[in-house]
Enzyme design. Structure first.
Site, PDB file in Angstrom:
ATOM      1  N   CYS A   1       0.898  -1.161   0.106  1.00 30.51           N
ATOM      2  CA  CYS A   1      -0.069   0.067  -0.187  1.00 30.51           C
ATOM      3  C   CYS A   1       1.055   1.323   0.006  1.00 30.51           C
ATOM      4  CB  CYS A   1      -0.972   0.108   1.170  1.00 30.51           C
ATOM      5  SG  CYS A   1      -0.163   0.125   2.886  1.00 30.51           S
ATOM      6  N   GLY A   2       0.617   2.117   0.651  1.00 25.71           N
ATOM      7  CA  GLY A   2       1.497   3.425   0.659  1.00 25.71           C
ATOM      8  C   GLY A   2       2.478   3.389   1.633  1.00 25.71           C
TER       9      GLY A   2
END
Length: 311
Positions: A268-269
């Site tokens: 993800c981030g």
């Protein structure tokens, strides 16, 4: 090394948690986390409202920073054991985790416990917003310090479930026909994956790891509105999770994930919402789902990284 013999359900509804005995064998941890640019403060909200007997688990503190100084990375075995001792947790304690979004950061906390072998751990589906919406009591005010401390033997981390930058690069260089290649599922919003929207972290390019698939974490969630107008999320029921996965990545990839034909890595981030994908895949019965701890931030910060876009 420590591990639990009990395997608790991955998800519990608020009413099931409310019925649990108020003994030292059950510990409730608020694992709320907000993006750095958020105006909300997790510790202040914990003081304002929390589930009775809850303690606050700061995922940025129970962590070992990476070489890039990234936050909420997986803690070392010793840091994890020390945190459990401060919370009064033993290897047999049923650990109940929740967050203030509904489902957002609590799956990452659950991943941490499970990866250290603490299988007697669960997430409250819907977190404290659902708890409030269903009328269960809360505590307010500054929490009283706990003086209970236990002994938690240093556990063994399942290192195969944590992926490093070098492993991700090596994986992206493999041919899709190579049975050793893992499928990387990216939990960020599709526009960030495509490279058409900016990253929330200033100066960080958007795009994606070569060969990865877009699977926004919201794909696995259902949004609800509470009586006071607040919105919160819960995990989709298992049949809906399967349909969501199929629609996102296509029948062939979805079936290879469920059947265990290929190893899965979630990203993800910054390694937080990758936990939502991990939880959804665990609920679907996928085997040995790994997580790229540094995720896109760690990958894109390195100038040597190859970045793909869909433009």
């Amino acid at each position: 090394m420590s591990s639990t013999t009990a395997v608790a359900p991955l998800l519990l509804p608020p009413d099931a948690v409310n019925k649990l005995p108020t003994t030292r064998d059950v510990k409730i941890l608020d694992a709320t986390w907000f993006m750095p640019n958020s105006t909300r403060n997790a510790r202040k909200e914990f003081a304002t409202r929390r589930i009775p007997r809850a303690q606050y688990l700061d995922l940025d503190e129970v962590a070992t920073p990476s070489e890039l100084g990234l936050m909420h990375m997986m803690p070392s075995e010793r840091i994890f054991a020390n945190a459990c001792e401060r919370f009064g947790i033993t290897p047999s304690t049923h650990v109940i985790l929740y967050d203030g979004h509904g489902v957002f950061s609590s799956p990452r906390a659950l991943f941490m416990f499970r990866t250290f072998g603490h299988t007697n751990s669960s997430v409250i589906d819907g977190g404290i917003p659902r708890w409030l919406a269903e009328g269960f009591p809360i505590e307010q005010g500054e929490p009283q310090p706990t003086h209970e401390q236990t002994t938690y033997p240093v556990p063994e981390l399942k290192t195969s479930l944590i992926q490093s930058y070098d492993q991700i690069v090596k994986n992206s260089q493999m041919s899709p026909s190579d049975t050793a290649q893992s499928l990387i599922l990216d939990a960020r919003a599709r526009a960030r994956f495509d490279g058409t929207a900016p990253e929330p972290r200033p100066g960080l390019p958007s795009g994606h790891i070569p060969g990865s698939f877009s699977l926004p974490f919201t794909t696995f969630l259902r949004e609800h509105r509470s009586p006071n107008g607040d919105t919160y999320t819960t995990m989709l029921p298992t049949p809906d999770l399967h349909r969501a996965l199929l629609n996102a990545v296509g029948p062939a990839v979805a079936e290879s994930i469920i059947n265990g034909d290929k190893r899965i890595i979630t990203s993800c981030g910054s390694g937080m919402t990758a936990g939502v994908l991990w939880l959804g895949l665990e609920l679907l019965g996928a085997k040995a789902v790994a997580l790229y701890d540094e995720s896109w931030t760690g990958y894109a910060l390195r100038s040597s990284s190859k970045i793909e876009t869909s433009t």
